[in-house]
Design a protein around this motif. Structure first.
Motif, mmCIF file in Angstrom:
data_model
loop_
_atom_site.group_PDB
_atom_site.id
_atom_site.type_symbol
_atom_site.label_atom_id
_atom_site.label_comp_id
_atom_site.label_asym_id
_atom_site.label_seq_id
_atom_site.Cartn_x
_atom_site.Cartn_y
_atom_site.Cartn_z
ATOM 1 N N LEU A 30 1.133 -1.297 0.030
ATOM 2 C CA LEU A 30 -0.078 0.609 -0.197
ATOM 3 C C LEU A 30 0.579 1.204 0.135
ATOM 4 O O LEU A 30 0.263 2.400 0.091
ATOM 5 N N ARG A 31 1.960 0.839 -0.351
ATOM 6 C CA ARG A 31 2.864 2.170 -0.566
ATOM 7 C C ARG A 31 1.934 3.629 -0.973
ATOM 8 O O ARG A 31 2.545 4.406 -0.663
ATOM 9 N N ASP A 32 2.047 3.654 -1.954
ATOM 10 C CA ASP A 32 2.319 4.520 -3.393
ATOM 11 C C ASP A 32 0.184 5.072 -1.897
ATOM 12 O O ASP A 32 -0.382 6.009 -2.463
ATOM 13 N N LEU A 33 -0.689 4.154 -1.389
ATOM 14 C CA LEU A 33 -1.703 5.236 -0.899
ATOM 15 C C LEU A 33 -1.302 5.418 0.385
ATOM 16 O O LEU A 33 -1.846 6.545 1.092
ATOM 17 N N ILE A 34 -0.133 4.926 1.066
ATOM 18 C CA ILE A 34 -0.136 5.360 2.446
ATOM 19 C C ILE A 34 0.979 6.571 2.210
ATOM 20 O O ILE A 34 0.337 7.865 2.895
ATOM 21 N N ASN A 35 1.550 6.706 0.958
ATOM 22 C CA ASN A 35 2.552 8.017 1.306
ATOM 23 C C ASN A 35 1.885 9.239 0.728
ATOM 24 O O ASN A 35 2.243 10.069 0.939
ATOM 25 N N MET A 36 0.824 9.381 0.053
ATOM 26 C CA MET A 36 -0.769 9.901 -0.689
ATOM 27 C C MET A 36 -1.451 10.594 0.697
ATOM 28 O O MET A 36 -1.975 11.737 0.257
ATOM 29 N N GLY A 37 -1.115 9.890 1.461
ATOM 30 C CA GLY A 37 -2.091 10.058 3.058
ATOM 31 C C GLY A 37 -3.914 9.749 3.178
ATOM 32 O O GLY A 37 -4.260 9.962 3.410
ATOM 33 N N LYS A 38 -3.721 8.664 2.229
ATOM 34 C CA LYS A 38 -5.310 8.155 2.235
ATOM 35 C C LYS A 38 -5.484 7.008 2.723
ATOM 36 O O LYS A 38 -6.530 6.513 3.283
ATOM 37 N N VAL A 39 -4.187 6.254 2.939
ATOM 38 C CA VAL A 39 -4.060 5.620 4.105
ATOM 39 C C VAL A 39 -3.125 5.814 4.985
ATOM 40 O O VAL A 39 -2.231 5.639 5.154
ATOM 41 N N VAL A 40 -3.533 4.754 6.113
ATOM 42 C CA VAL A 40 -2.735 4.498 7.445
ATOM 43 C C VAL A 40 -2.318 3.248 8.394
ATOM 44 O O VAL A 40 -3.568 2.499 7.774
ATOM 45 N N GLU A 41 -1.302 2.701 8.257
ATOM 46 C CA GLU A 41 -1.323 1.234 8.589
ATOM 47 C C GLU A 41 -0.447 1.343 10.042
ATOM 48 O O GLU A 41 0.180 2.249 10.366
ATOM 49 N N PHE A 42 -1.575 0.434 11.068
ATOM 50 C CA PHE A 42 -0.706 0.907 12.133
ATOM 51 C C PHE A 42 -0.601 -0.543 12.683
ATOM 52 O O PHE A 42 -2.141 -1.603 12.905
ATOM 53 N N ILE A 43 -0.011 -1.747 12.982
ATOM 54 C CA ILE A 43 -0.011 -2.753 13.688
ATOM 55 C C ILE A 43 -0.501 -3.277 12.371
ATOM 56 O O ILE A 43 -0.194 -3.622 11.494
ATOM 57 N N ASP A 44 -2.091 -3.683 12.946
ATOM 58 C CA ASP A 44 -3.431 -4.715 12.355
ATOM 59 C C ASP A 44 -4.144 -4.378 11.994
ATOM 60 O O ASP A 44 -5.151 -5.127 11.435
ATOM 61 N N ASP A 45 -4.140 -2.656 11.736
ATOM 62 C CA ASP A 45 -4.771 -1.996 11.306
ATOM 63 C C ASP A 45 -4.750 -1.677 10.491
ATOM 64 O O ASP A 45 -3.412 -0.393 9.852
ATOM 65 N N LEU A 46 -6.373 -0.680 9.386
ATOM 66 C CA LEU A 46 -5.899 0.084 7.970
ATOM 67 C C LEU A 46 -6.560 0.906 8.788
ATOM 68 O O LEU A 46 -7.771 0.379 8.380
ATOM 69 N N ILE A 47 -6.443 2.122 7.925
ATOM 70 C CA ILE A 47 -7.006 3.400 8.286
ATOM 71 C C ILE A 47 -7.321 4.304 6.975
ATOM 72 O O ILE A 47 -6.673 4.106 6.418
ATOM 73 N N VAL A 48 -8.349 4.131 6.784
ATOM 74 C CA VAL A 48 -9.072 4.865 5.075
ATOM 75 C C VAL A 48 -9.382 6.402 5.392
ATOM 76 O O VAL A 48 -10.956 6.374 6.110
ATOM 77 N N GLY A 49 -9.302 7.681 4.694
ATOM 78 C CA GLY A 49 -9.705 8.224 5.567
ATOM 79 C C GLY A 49 -9.694 9.416 4.201
ATOM 80 O O GLY A 49 -9.232 9.359 3.708
#
Length: 110
Positions: A30-49
């Motif tokens: 999910l690197r591209d989505l994380i870098n765009m600030g659309k997804v946050v990954e933390f431990i075993d959670d994905l947060i989509v904003g």
């Protein structure tokens, strides 16, 4: 990354570095989505904003597609879909602000 380069992963208790390996895999997928600030990954959670519901639906579909292409799956019953606020690490994240969970504040006040 070639399709199928990751195999399904189960994180067993006591297995060294399994969490780090899982996080590295999610960050790669999910690197591209994380870098765009659309997804946050933390431990075993994905947060989509996303503010736009249509864009949110497209983004969630893309994430699920990437996971399935790598033999990874989610449990829909453990997910929260299209919520305006979400509790995370003792705070409530909403569209306009981040606030402490009421239970935490009440515990301090009492």
């Amino acid at each position: 990354m070639p399709k199928g380069s990751f195999k399904p992963m189960v994180m067993f208790f006591g297995l060294t570095n399994s969490l780090a390996t899982f996080r590295a895999m999610m960050n790669e997928l999910l690197r591209d989505l994380i870098n765009m600030g659309k997804v946050v990954e933390f431990i075993d959670d994905l947060i989509v904003g996303m503010e736009d519901e249509e864009e949110y639906d497209k983004l969630v579909a893309e994430i699920i597609k990437r996971l399935e292409e790598n033999n990874l799956y989610i449990k829909p019953g453990k997910c929260k879909w299209k919520v305006k606020e979400v509790g995370f690490l003792g705070v409530v994240i909403g569209p306009d602000r981040i606030k402490m969970e009421e239970e935490k504040v009440k515990g301090v006040l009492d």
